[in-house]
Scaffold this active site. Structure first.
Site, PDB file in Angstrom:
ATOM      1  N   CYS A  94       1.747   2.909 -40.986  1.00  0.00           N
ATOM      2  CA  CYS A  94       1.507   1.501 -41.274  1.00  0.00           C
ATOM      3  C   CYS A  94       0.699   0.831 -40.179  1.00  0.00           C
ATOM      4  O   CYS A  94       0.883   1.110 -39.004  1.00  0.00           O
ATOM      5  CB  CYS A  94       2.845   0.795 -41.433  1.00  0.00           C
ATOM      6  N   VAL A 106       9.106  -4.861 -30.831  1.00  0.00           N
ATOM      7  CA  VAL A 106       8.764  -3.426 -30.914  1.00  0.00           C
ATOM      8  C   VAL A 106       7.292  -3.233 -31.262  1.00  0.00           C
ATOM      9  O   VAL A 106       6.598  -2.419 -30.644  1.00  0.00           O
ATOM     10  CB  VAL A 106       9.683  -2.703 -31.927  1.00  0.00           C
ATOM     11  N   ASP A 118      12.291  -2.546 -38.390  1.00  0.00           N
ATOM     12  CA  ASP A 118      12.030  -2.292 -39.813  1.00  0.00           C
ATOM     13  C   ASP A 118      12.872  -3.172 -40.742  1.00  0.00           C
ATOM     14  O   ASP A 118      12.575  -3.285 -41.920  1.00  0.00           O
ATOM     15  CB  ASP A 118      12.285  -0.815 -40.122  1.00  0.00           C
ATOM     16  N   ASN A 156      12.919   8.418 -41.950  1.00  0.00           N
ATOM     17  CA  ASN A 156      12.568   8.683 -40.556  1.00  0.00           C
ATOM     18  C   ASN A 156      13.408   9.786 -39.910  1.00  0.00           C
ATOM     19  O   ASN A 156      13.240  10.079 -38.732  1.00  0.00           O
ATOM     20  CB  ASN A 156      12.628   7.383 -39.745  1.00  0.00           C
TER      21      ASN A 156
HETATM   22  N1  EPU Z   1       4.100   3.530 -28.396  1.00  0.00           N
HETATM   23  C1  EPU Z   1       3.109   3.684 -27.451  1.00  0.00           C
HETATM   24  N2  EPU Z   1       2.650   4.950 -27.198  1.00  0.00           N
HETATM   25  C2  EPU Z   1       3.128   6.042 -27.846  1.00  0.00           C
HETATM   26  C3  EPU Z   1       4.154   5.880 -28.812  1.00  0.00           C
HETATM   27  C4  EPU Z   1       4.616   4.597 -29.065  1.00  0.00           C
HETATM   28  O1  EPU Z   1       2.660   2.713 -26.840  1.00  0.00           O
HETATM   29  O2  EPU Z   1       2.665   7.169 -27.581  1.00  0.00           O
HETATM   30  C5  EPU Z   1       4.591   2.168 -28.706  1.00  0.00           C
HETATM   31  C6  EPU Z   1       4.242   1.761 -30.146  1.00  0.00           C
HETATM   32  O3  EPU Z   1       2.933   1.264 -30.236  1.00  0.00           O
HETATM   33  C7  EPU Z   1       5.307   0.731 -30.446  1.00  0.00           C
HETATM   34  C8  EPU Z   1       6.518   1.247 -29.666  1.00  0.00           C
HETATM   35  O4  EPU Z   1       6.010   2.153 -28.684  1.00  0.00           O
HETATM   36  O5  EPU Z   1       4.934  -0.527 -29.944  1.00  0.00           O
HETATM   37  C9  EPU Z   1       7.570   1.943 -30.496  1.00  0.00           C
HETATM   38  O6  EPU Z   1       6.993   3.005 -31.240  1.00  0.00           O
HETATM   39  P1  EPU Z   1       7.829   4.297 -31.627  1.00  0.00           P
HETATM   40  O7  EPU Z   1       7.169   5.486 -31.014  1.00  0.00           O
HETATM   41  O8  EPU Z   1       9.252   4.052 -31.316  1.00  0.00           O
HETATM   42  O9  EPU Z   1       7.640   4.337 -33.189  1.00  0.00           O
HETATM   43  P2  EPU Z   1       7.248   5.570 -34.102  1.00  0.00           P
HETATM   44  O10 EPU Z   1       7.981   6.781 -33.678  1.00  0.00           O
HETATM   45  O11 EPU Z   1       5.771   5.637 -34.264  1.00  0.00           O
HETATM   46  C10 EPU Z   1       9.214   5.268 -35.793  1.00  0.00           C
HETATM   47  C11 EPU Z   1       9.319   5.019 -37.265  1.00  0.00           C
HETATM   48  C12 EPU Z   1       8.922   3.583 -37.560  1.00  0.00           C
HETATM   49  C13 EPU Z   1       9.845   2.658 -36.781  1.00  0.00           C
HETATM   50  C14 EPU Z   1       9.783   2.989 -35.291  1.00  0.00           C
HETATM   51  C15 EPU Z   1      10.748   2.166 -34.463  1.00  0.00           C
HETATM   52  C16 EPU Z   1       8.820   7.176 -38.200  1.00  0.00           C
HETATM   53  C17 EPU Z   1       7.889   8.026 -38.980  1.00  0.00           C
HETATM   54  N3  EPU Z   1       8.422   5.930 -37.974  1.00  0.00           N
HETATM   55  O12 EPU Z   1       7.836   5.065 -35.472  1.00  0.00           O
HETATM   56  O13 EPU Z   1       9.156   3.392 -38.939  1.00  0.00           O
HETATM   57  O14 EPU Z   1       9.423   1.328 -36.974  1.00  0.00           O
HETATM   58  O15 EPU Z   1      10.066   4.384 -35.081  1.00  0.00           O
HETATM   59  O16 EPU Z   1      12.062   2.357 -34.908  1.00  0.00           O
HETATM   60  O17 EPU Z   1       9.908   7.591 -37.812  1.00  0.00           O
HETATM   61  C18 EPU Z   1       8.842   2.441 -41.049  1.00  0.00           C
HETATM   62  O18 EPU Z   1       9.700   3.241 -41.471  1.00  0.00           O
HETATM   63  O19 EPU Z   1       8.395   1.488 -41.739  1.00  0.00           O
HETATM   64  C19 EPU Z   1       8.323   2.596 -39.691  1.00  0.00           C
HETATM   65  C20 EPU Z   1       7.229   2.013 -39.266  1.00  0.00           C
END
Ligand code: EPU
Length: 438
Positions: free
Chosen positions: A121, A333, A311, A24
């Protein structure tokens, strides 16, 4: 590597594994190269499929990527960033969530961007409304098309004052990758401050960006006209390190995780200790082991950093099936990250999920019908099963369950695991696992 694994479990995992750069961070650092007007070098890159997806997207946009004679090191030459054909970009649709982060860098370099439908995912809705809202605030025009998103910024992008409704990792990264080259100042309140984000900020600073992070989740960026290259060793993967630690605990084993670091894992280490797991922190890595006797149950809530990472939750729940007493886990989350427990129940685990916010403060999912809390009672012996991997971390958890179960389990769909865990069969070999790939 094949996608079906037959695991003959019931033996403690014992041995050494190495974790390299965090999935990430690495994928975001690769996106940052588009902003550079000089070559960049990234070290510690793991062999995971997410890296291949982002490499493909960068190459389509004219970034030249070369490997060096050092393992895990790539150089990126972004001097000729160019428009890619929509059909070529579209071929990457559904493979990762990282492409949405190309928006700001491509708008700065080319004035337009096309982003395919996102993958990642299936652990919740995972909308991108925060991303699009902040891009619009920077001055981007966003057009939704059936095949993806088309963005333009005819007047360029300008700094702005932003506040996120939730400290989203991706949306914070979107602001960083866009704000660094936007005209003037940007202020982001409610930012995520995960260690991988701070490492991305370190990379951007090496490139010439001016970014400060306050203690109250406020990030301030002063836009600059030009960014240079960088040479950076990626922060190590604390999710993978925690996953192997849980595998050690669930199987009664002893695993040294080379590359695991204490500071970004403090919350995990506290939980591991409270359950009764043992660890020893060295300069080069952390040794995790089961000290014998009965492990203790726990009440736990996942949260954004510095809370307990979502995670880590799925691997930990498998370890909790082997502790004595009743544990409560509240996932705050993602609304849908407890579905994997069903297969664990079939393997003999006693896990019940609930839509209520159990064991902590009410979260965003309080009024909805998402089963996002779990009650785990243990210890229960796990029985072998045929299981299909549902998502990356859930998949690793099934693997831990198969390793803990006495007998032969078949785990299908392992390609999802390879998105985030590298050199998988080598690591299973190093830990003495009895398995075959079919
Ligand atoms: N959310 C919204 N709107 C948005 C963006 C996010 O409602 O525009 C919500 C999501 O639905 C969720 C929450 O905010 O409920 C947190 O999402 P976040 O944006 O923080 O997650 P992400 O950036 O999509 C990254 C990692 C994930 C990890 C999360 C939290 C990457 C590629 N993915 O996802 O990693 O779980 O941050 O730490 O960096 C994994 O590695 O298995 C994985 C899923």
């Amino acid at each position: 590597m094949t996608s079906t694994l037959i695991v003959r479990g019931g033996k403690p995992l014992v041995g050494d594994v190495e974790v390299r750069g965090a999935k990430n961070l690495v994928s975001k650092a690769m996106v940052a190269t588009i902003l550079a007007e000089e070559p960049c070098r990234l070290r510690g890159i793991p062999e995971i499929s997410d890296v291949q997806v982002v490499s493909g997207l960068l190459e389509l946009h004219g970034v030249r990527i070369d490997s060096t004679d050092r393992d895990g090191e790539l150089t990126f030459d972004p001097t000729n960033v160019e428009q890619a054909h929509v059909a070529d970009i579209d071929a990457h649709a559904g493979s990762s969530r990282v492409p949405v982060l190309l928006c700001g860098p491509l708008l700065h370099r080319l004035g337009e961007a096309f982003i395919p439908d996102l993958g990642g995912c299936r652990i919740g809705e995972r909308p991108i409304n925060y991303h699009l809202d902040v891009l619009r605030e920077f001055g981007a025009h966003v057009e939704k098309r059936p095949e993806g998103l088309r963005l333009t910024a005819p007047e360029g992008l300008h700094g702005t004052k932003l506040a996120l409704p939730y400290p989203s990792v991706g949306a914070t990264e979107q602001v960083l990758l866009t704000g660094v080259r936007a005209r003037g100042r940007t202020q982001l309140s409610g930012a995520a401050i995960e260690p991988e984000i701070l490492d991305l900020i370190a990379i951007l600073q090496k490139m010439g960006a001016i970014i400060s992070v306050d203690t109250d989740r406020v990030i301030r960026i002063e836009g600059v006209d030009r960014l240079g290259g960088f040479d950076h060793l990626a922060i190590s993967d604390r999710i993978e390190a925690g996953s192997w630690a849980c595998a050690a605990l669930a199987t009664g084993g002893d695993v040294y995780v080379r590359g695991a670091r204490q500071a970004p894992m403090m919350t995990f280490l506290n939980v591991f200790r409270k359950i009764g797991g043992a660890f020893d922190i060295g300069d080069q890595g952390i040794r995790f082991w089961h000290p014998g006797g009965t492990l203790a149950s726990i009440v736990l809530e996942t949260d954004v950093h510095p809370g307990f990472m979502t995670d880590w939750q799925q691997p930990l729940v498998v370890a909790l099936t082997q502790t004595g007493g009743i544990s409560i886990v509240h996932e705050t989350v993602y609304e849908n990250r407890m579905g994997f427990t069903e297969a664990l129940r079939d393997m003999g685990a006693r896990i019940q999920t609930y839509p209520e916010c159990l064991g902590g403060l009410p979260c965003r999912f309080q009024q909805a019908n998402y089963h996002h809390s779990a009650v785990v009672s243990g210890p229960t012996p796990l029985t072998p099963a045929e299981i299909e991997v549902p998502d990356l971390r859930g998949g690793f958890s099934y693997l831990i369950a198969a390793l803990a179960a006495d007998g032969s389990s078949t785990v299908t769909g392992c390609e999802l695991i390879y998105r985030g865990y590298e050199r998988f069969s080598e690591k299973l070999d190093a830990l003495g696992v009895d398995y075959s790939l079919v």
